[in-house]
Scaffold this motif. Structure first.
Motif, PDB file in Angstrom:
ATOM      1  N   LEU A 163     -29.325  32.816 -26.962  1.00  0.00           N
ATOM      2  CA  LEU A 163     -29.116  33.748 -27.727  1.00  0.00           C
ATOM      3  C   LEU A 163     -29.756  33.833 -28.908  1.00  0.00           C
ATOM      4  N   LEU A 164     -30.167  35.046 -29.479  1.00  0.00           N
ATOM      5  CA  LEU A 164     -30.320  35.088 -30.891  1.00  0.00           C
ATOM      6  C   LEU A 164     -29.677  34.259 -31.775  1.00  0.00           C
ATOM      7  N   SER A 165     -30.079  33.423 -32.515  1.00  0.00           N
ATOM      8  CA  SER A 165     -29.798  32.580 -33.596  1.00  0.00           C
ATOM      9  C   SER A 165     -29.394  31.223 -32.926  1.00  0.00           C
ATOM     10  N   GLU A 166     -29.915  30.889 -31.916  1.00  0.00           N
ATOM     11  CA  GLU A 166     -30.140  29.677 -31.280  1.00  0.00           C
ATOM     12  C   GLU A 166     -31.099  29.028 -31.179  1.00  0.00           C
ATOM     13  N   LYS A 167     -32.417  29.875 -30.559  1.00  0.00           N
ATOM     14  CA  LYS A 167     -33.684  28.968 -31.013  1.00  0.00           C
ATOM     15  C   LYS A 167     -34.439  30.169 -31.733  1.00  0.00           C
ATOM     16  N   TYR A 168     -34.404  31.400 -31.709  1.00  0.00           N
ATOM     17  CA  TYR A 168     -35.127  32.438 -32.565  1.00  0.00           C
ATOM     18  C   TYR A 168     -33.927  32.928 -33.542  1.00  0.00           C
ATOM     19  N   ASP A 169     -34.407  33.060 -34.596  1.00  0.00           N
ATOM     20  CA  ASP A 169     -33.717  33.726 -35.780  1.00  0.00           C
ATOM     21  C   ASP A 169     -32.974  34.894 -35.444  1.00  0.00           C
ATOM     22  N   GLY A 170     -31.763  35.115 -35.946  1.00  0.00           N
ATOM     23  CA  GLY A 170     -30.839  36.166 -35.448  1.00  0.00           C
ATOM     24  C   GLY A 170     -31.133  37.532 -36.434  1.00  0.00           C
ATOM     25  N   THR A 171     -29.789  38.228 -36.233  1.00  0.00           N
ATOM     26  CA  THR A 171     -29.850  39.596 -36.872  1.00  0.00           C
ATOM     27  C   THR A 171     -29.304  39.878 -38.091  1.00  0.00           C
ATOM     28  N   LEU A 172     -28.642  38.737 -38.717  1.00  0.00           N
ATOM     29  CA  LEU A 172     -27.875  39.104 -39.974  1.00  0.00           C
ATOM     30  C   LEU A 172     -28.973  39.020 -41.246  1.00  0.00           C
ATOM     31  N   ALA A 173     -29.959  40.148 -41.099  1.00  0.00           N
ATOM     32  CA  ALA A 173     -31.013  40.002 -41.885  1.00  0.00           C
ATOM     33  C   ALA A 173     -31.422  41.458 -42.054  1.00  0.00           C
ATOM     34  N   GLN A 174     -32.584  41.708 -42.949  1.00  0.00           N
ATOM     35  CA  GLN A 174     -33.118  43.137 -43.054  1.00  0.00           C
ATOM     36  C   GLN A 174     -34.128  43.380 -42.053  1.00  0.00           C
TER      37      GLN A 174
END
Length: 319
Positions: A99-110
């Motif tokens: 899932l996003l934020s496990e290997k690749y950076d997630g969505t709590l960003a601009q």
């Protein structure tokens, strides 16, 4: 860009591991798209990440978040499907699912970068905030009810633990699809809220259900597992998507095999299921229940509300 990220692990007080600050902008690459995030929503997955579940020290800092809606490079409005590697698009066929934020950076960003195949069109009928709520909790509830349990109008479902994102989604979706929904909660206010959202019955945890149900939506774990097993009809389904109260105690295997129960695990869903869910919401007027909204700078307060279990529905964060 501004982002909310796990800077350290804090098992006992997860929000203490959070920092909100500047992180490098995403790098463009082939078959991936950089999305300008207009809204994101929180999940318990974010708290688990801050506690060190599913991440290693050498992966920090990691931007949190699995859900978002925003604007693609071509100007189109999109919803992000946060499951990466499920079918190989953008990452290769051999990469395991994350899932996003496990290997690749997630969505709590601009901004967030995802495989272009993970972008779905956002219907004009849905706001960015509403669309940002669909990708994890609502998609999981949709898969539990209609794919795994294969429920039809007139059938019944028990939803354990009113208030959380999956539980609230299951109540609203189930009621809209003509299901007889029973929900449990220790909070009288949350039981009343569940009934206002479409639940037919709202009972205290462990109380006898009005009648055995065709399926159970189980996201609580240890505190409710025995009640779930006792409450489902012979041949019924218990769909499990989490264990917020801890792993289940002894599984009551005698009842499981004697009643021929189906127990299925669920983690989110496919892009096709997300597309079906999105269309269902756009065409019927069903909308995600939004508990509260926070600015990205206030992500710590948003996660604290989630950690305390004070919410009913989804908590939205907007850059």
């Amino acid at each position: 860009m501004l982002a909310a990220y796990a800077a350290r692990f804090s098992p006992d007080s997860p929000v203490d591991g959070l920092e909100v600050g500047q992180r490098p902008d995403p790098v463009e690459r082939e078959n991936w798209s950089v999305v300008e995030v207009r809204a994101a929503s929180l999940n318990h997955h974010d708290l688990w990440s801050l506690q060190g579940v599913g991440l290693r020290e050498d992966q920090l800092p990691m931007i949190l978040g699995t859900d978002a809606a925003g604007v693609a490079p071509d100007g189109s409005e999109v919803i992000v499907h946060g499951v990466i590697g499920a079918d190989g698009h953008g990452v290769g066929p051999s990469e395991r699912r994350t899932l996003l934020s496990e290997k690749y950076d997630g969505t709590l960003a601009q901004y967030v970068t995802v495989p272009t195949a993970n972008l779905l069109p956002k219907p004009a009928e849905l706001t960015f905030a509403e669309a940002a709520c669909l990708g994890t909790a609502w998609l999981t509830a949709y898969r539990m009810l209609f794919t795994v349990a294969a429920l039809k109008p007139g059938q019944s479902v028990l939803v354990q633990g009113a208030g959380g994102g999956v539980a609230t989604a299951a109540i609203v979706l189930g009621a809209a699809a003509g299901l007889d929904v029973t929900v449990t909660s220790r909070s009288g206010a949350k039981r009343e809220r569940a009934k206002s959202l479409g639940a037919r019955h709202a009972i205290e945890p462990g109380a006898r259900v009005p009648a055995r149900v065709d399926a159970v939506v189980e996201s609580v774990g240890a505190a409710t597992w025995g009640h779930s097993v006792r409450s489902v009809k012979p041949g019924g389904t218990i769909a499990v998507c989490g264990a917020t109260s801890g792993d289940a105690p002894p599984a009551d295997l005698t009842r499981v095999f004697f009643q021929e129960l189906n127990i299925r695990g669920v983690t989110m869903g496919t892009r096709e299921e997300l597309a079906a869910l999105t269309a269902f919401c756009a065409r019927t007027g069903v909308r995600p229940v939004i508990d509260s909204r926070f600015a990205l700078e206030d992500t710590a307060a948003a996660l604290t509300r989630l950690h305390e279990g004070a919410q009913t529905g989804k908590i939205v964060v907007t850059p």
